[in-house]
Design an enzyme around this catalytic site. Structure first.
Site, PDB file in Angstrom:
ATOM      1  CG  ASN A 125      -0.216  -0.029   2.528  1.00 44.57           C
ATOM      2  OD1 ASN A 125       0.839  -0.653   2.673  1.00 44.57           O
ATOM      3  ND2 ASN A 125      -0.766   0.641   3.525  1.00 44.57           N
ATOM      4  CG  HIS A 126       2.328   4.703  -2.654  1.00 44.35           C
ATOM      5  ND1 HIS A 126       3.355   5.058  -1.808  1.00 44.35           N
ATOM      6  CD2 HIS A 126       2.662   5.184  -3.885  1.00 44.35           C
ATOM      7  CE1 HIS A 126       4.277   5.712  -2.501  1.00 44.35           C
ATOM      8  NE2 HIS A 126       3.880   5.817  -3.750  1.00 44.35           N
ATOM      9  CB  VAL A 127       0.648   5.327   3.594  1.00 47.43           C
ATOM     10  CG1 VAL A 127      -0.355   4.184   3.558  1.00 47.43           C
ATOM     11  CG2 VAL A 127       1.993   4.839   4.136  1.00 47.43           C
TER      12      VAL A 127
ATOM     13  CG  ASP B 149       4.933   4.573   1.503  1.00 47.08           C
ATOM     14  OD1 ASP B 149       5.119   4.951   2.677  1.00 47.08           O
ATOM     15  OD2 ASP B 149       3.838   4.662   0.923  1.00 47.08           O
TER      16      ASP B 149
ATOM     17  CD  GLU C 175      -3.052   2.195  -2.468  1.00 51.15           C
ATOM     18  OE1 GLU C 175      -3.930   2.925  -1.988  1.00 51.15           O
ATOM     19  OE2 GLU C 175      -1.992   1.913  -1.865  1.00 51.15           O
TER      20      GLU C 175
END
Length: 207
Positions: free
Chosen positions: A50-52, A56, A126
């Site tokens: 996931n890309h937060v 990252d 994503e």
């Protein structure tokens, strides 16, 4: 100094830089990594995360037990600050990066070649950083690459950096370096799954 001595000195400095970056990431972010043994057991996997936040990729490069090829957006790779950060990771032996563009297949083709050569790779399915802290819609590139290469997908979940100033979640209370947890999920074997089923498995693993 002989050529052999220069090679040894260069290798020493690469290893020293790698060690320092890994130590800095763990100490500065109060980092906790869960089930790293799954990552250690799958050198040639396609890692999906996931890309937060903007950091990252560098964070995962410091955690990964294997040097990977990272898919990064073309804009990120061209940014004067982030490009230099990526180059530092490359010089320290923490991996390589390939610029990818949703409008062009060439970047993902390079990722696919790495997987066919049994070299691990990593993508953010994503395609962009979350703005609400939740997993966004997934692009099909990761599922297609796994199906064509036959490589295992390794889901990695990042928690905490969405609350940092490096994320895009708009909240009143942000911090520079919040505590971060990275969880390595169960490997996903693409055998016998179609693209839609594989997309669903990736989404479930990263949610």
């Amino acid at each position: 100094m002989s050529g052999h001595q220069l090679t040894l000195a260069r290798a020493f400095h690469v290893r020293l830089g790698e060690h320092c970056l890994r130590l800095l990431a763990r100490r500065a972010l109060r980092l906790q990594v869960k089930d790293l043994h799954r990552w250690q057991a799958h050198r040639d996997a396609l890692v999906v995360a996931n890309h937060v936040s903007y950091i990252d990729g560098p964070l995962l490069a410091c955690i990964s037990p294997h040097a990977l090829t990272y898919a990064v957006t073309a804009d990120f790779a061209k940014h004067p600050v982030w490009r230099r950060a990526l180059d530092v990771l490359v010089r320290c032996g923490l991996g390589r990066y390939v610029p990818v563009d949703a409008a062009s297949p060439f970047g993902m083709r390079k990722i696919l070649r790495e997987l066919h050569a049994c070299r691990g790779a990593m993508v953010f399915p994503e395609g962009g950083i979350t703005r609400d802290g939740l997993l966004g819609p997934l692009h099909p590139g990761a599922a297609i690459a796994a199906m064509r290469s036959g490589r295992v997908l390794l889901p990695v979940r990042i928690h905490g950096l969405e609350r940092s100033v490096f994320g895009k979640v708009k909240r009143r209370r942000l911090t520079w370096l919040p505590p971060v947890t990275v969880e390595v999920g169960e490997p996903i074997n693409p055998a016998g799954l179609n693209a839609q089923q594989l997309q669903a498995r990736i989404a479930e693993a990263l949610s």
